[in-house]
Design an enzyme around this catalytic site. Structure first.
Site, mmCIF file in Angstrom:
data_model
loop_
_atom_site.group_PDB
_atom_site.id
_atom_site.type_symbol
_atom_site.label_atom_id
_atom_site.label_comp_id
_atom_site.label_asym_id
_atom_site.label_seq_id
_atom_site.Cartn_x
_atom_site.Cartn_y
_atom_site.Cartn_z
ATOM 1 N N VAL A 29 0.872 -1.185 0.000
ATOM 2 C CA VAL A 29 0.000 0.000 0.000
ATOM 3 C C VAL A 29 0.905 1.230 0.000
ATOM 4 C CG1 VAL A 29 -1.812 1.255 1.225
ATOM 5 C CG2 VAL A 29 -1.783 -1.254 1.297
ATOM 6 N N GLU A 30 0.931 1.911 -1.127
ATOM 7 C CA GLU A 30 1.851 3.060 -1.267
ATOM 8 C C GLU A 30 1.177 4.366 -0.860
ATOM 9 O OE1 GLU A 30 3.465 2.661 -5.243
ATOM 10 O OE2 GLU A 30 4.664 0.946 -4.611
ATOM 11 N N GLU A 44 4.220 -7.315 3.231
ATOM 12 C CA GLU A 44 4.442 -8.027 4.490
ATOM 13 C C GLU A 44 3.860 -7.254 5.664
ATOM 14 O OE1 GLU A 44 6.568 -7.442 2.107
ATOM 15 O OE2 GLU A 44 7.960 -9.101 1.779
HETATM 16 N N1 THU Z 1 7.669 -4.235 -1.682
HETATM 17 C C1 THU Z 1 6.947 -5.118 -0.921
HETATM 18 O O1 THU Z 1 5.718 -5.002 -0.826
HETATM 19 N N2 THU Z 1 7.624 -6.095 -0.266
HETATM 20 C C2 THU Z 1 8.962 -6.310 -0.350
HETATM 21 O O2 THU Z 1 9.495 -7.155 0.339
HETATM 22 C C3 THU Z 1 9.751 -5.538 -1.320
HETATM 23 C C4 THU Z 1 9.097 -4.294 -1.831
HETATM 24 C C5 THU Z 1 6.937 -3.136 -2.338
HETATM 25 C C6 THU Z 1 7.177 -1.780 -1.761
HETATM 26 C C7 THU Z 1 6.816 -0.878 -2.906
HETATM 27 O O3 THU Z 1 5.421 -0.618 -2.879
HETATM 28 C C8 THU Z 1 7.123 -1.706 -4.154
HETATM 29 O O4 THU Z 1 7.326 -3.042 -3.696
HETATM 30 C C9 THU Z 1 8.371 -1.247 -4.903
HETATM 31 O O5 THU Z 1 9.467 -1.166 -4.047
#
Ligand code: THU
Length: 132
Positions: A45-46, A57
C-alpha cells in the site's frame, strides 16, 4: 506440516489486484500459513509521500493480528508477474518477530528457513538479555 506451496503462491497471486501501488507500479502479494492452519494475505500500500509505502508483508502482519494472532509457519511473496519475490530486509525482520520455529519461505533460490534469510537475527530475546 506439509506445505502446499502451489496453493500458497496462488493465494498471494489472487490478492495482487488489491495492491495500491500507483507510484512504483510494482504490485506485491504475500500469503502465509499460520500455526493454526489458517492462511493470511497482504498487499503493498503506497502513498503520495513515497517513503511511507507499506510493503505487502506489513499488511500481512496486520492481518495476522486482526484475525487472531499466532505465528507464521510458511510464507510466500510474489511480484506482479506471479514470480517469487524476496522480502526486503525490513520485512525479513518483521516476519522474524512472528515466525514459528523453523518457519519456511519461498525465495528466488528455493525454500529457505527464516534463519537462512536473516542469520543471527536481532529479536525479543536480545531485549530480555539486556534488561537491567
Ligand atoms: N515491496 C513489498 O511489498 N515487499 C517487499 O518485500 C519488497 C518491496 C513493495 C514496496 C513498494 O510498494 C514496491 O514493492 C516497490 O518497491
Amino acid at each position: 506440516m506439509n506445505i502446499d506451496w502451489k496453493n500458497l503462491t496462488q493465494q498471494a497471486i489472487d490478492v495482487l489486484p488489491k495492491s495500491y501501488s500507483p507510484y512504483s507500479k510494482f504490485p506485491v502479494g504475500a500469503a502465509a500459513i499460520c500455526d493454526d492452519g489458517r492462511i493470511i494475505t497482504g498487499v503493498n500500500v503506497e502513498n503520495a509521500s513515497y517513503g511511507l509505502a507499506l510493503c505487502a508483508e506489513c499488511s500481512l502482519i496486520s492481518e495476522l493480528f486482526r484475525t487472531g494472532g499466532g505465528q507464521l509457519v510458511a510464507f510466500a511473496c510474489v511480484d506482479g508477474q506471479g514470480n517469487p519475490l524476496m522480502p526486503c530486509g525490513r520485512c525479513r525482520q518483521l516476519l522474524f518477530e512472528h515466525s514459528a520455529e523453523g518457519m519456511l519461505l519461498q525465495t528466488v533460490s528455493g525454500i529457505k528457513t527464516i534463519d537462512e534469510v536473516l542469520p543471527d537475527a536481532f529479536g525479543p530475546k536480545d531485549l530480555q538479555r539486556n534488561e537491567l
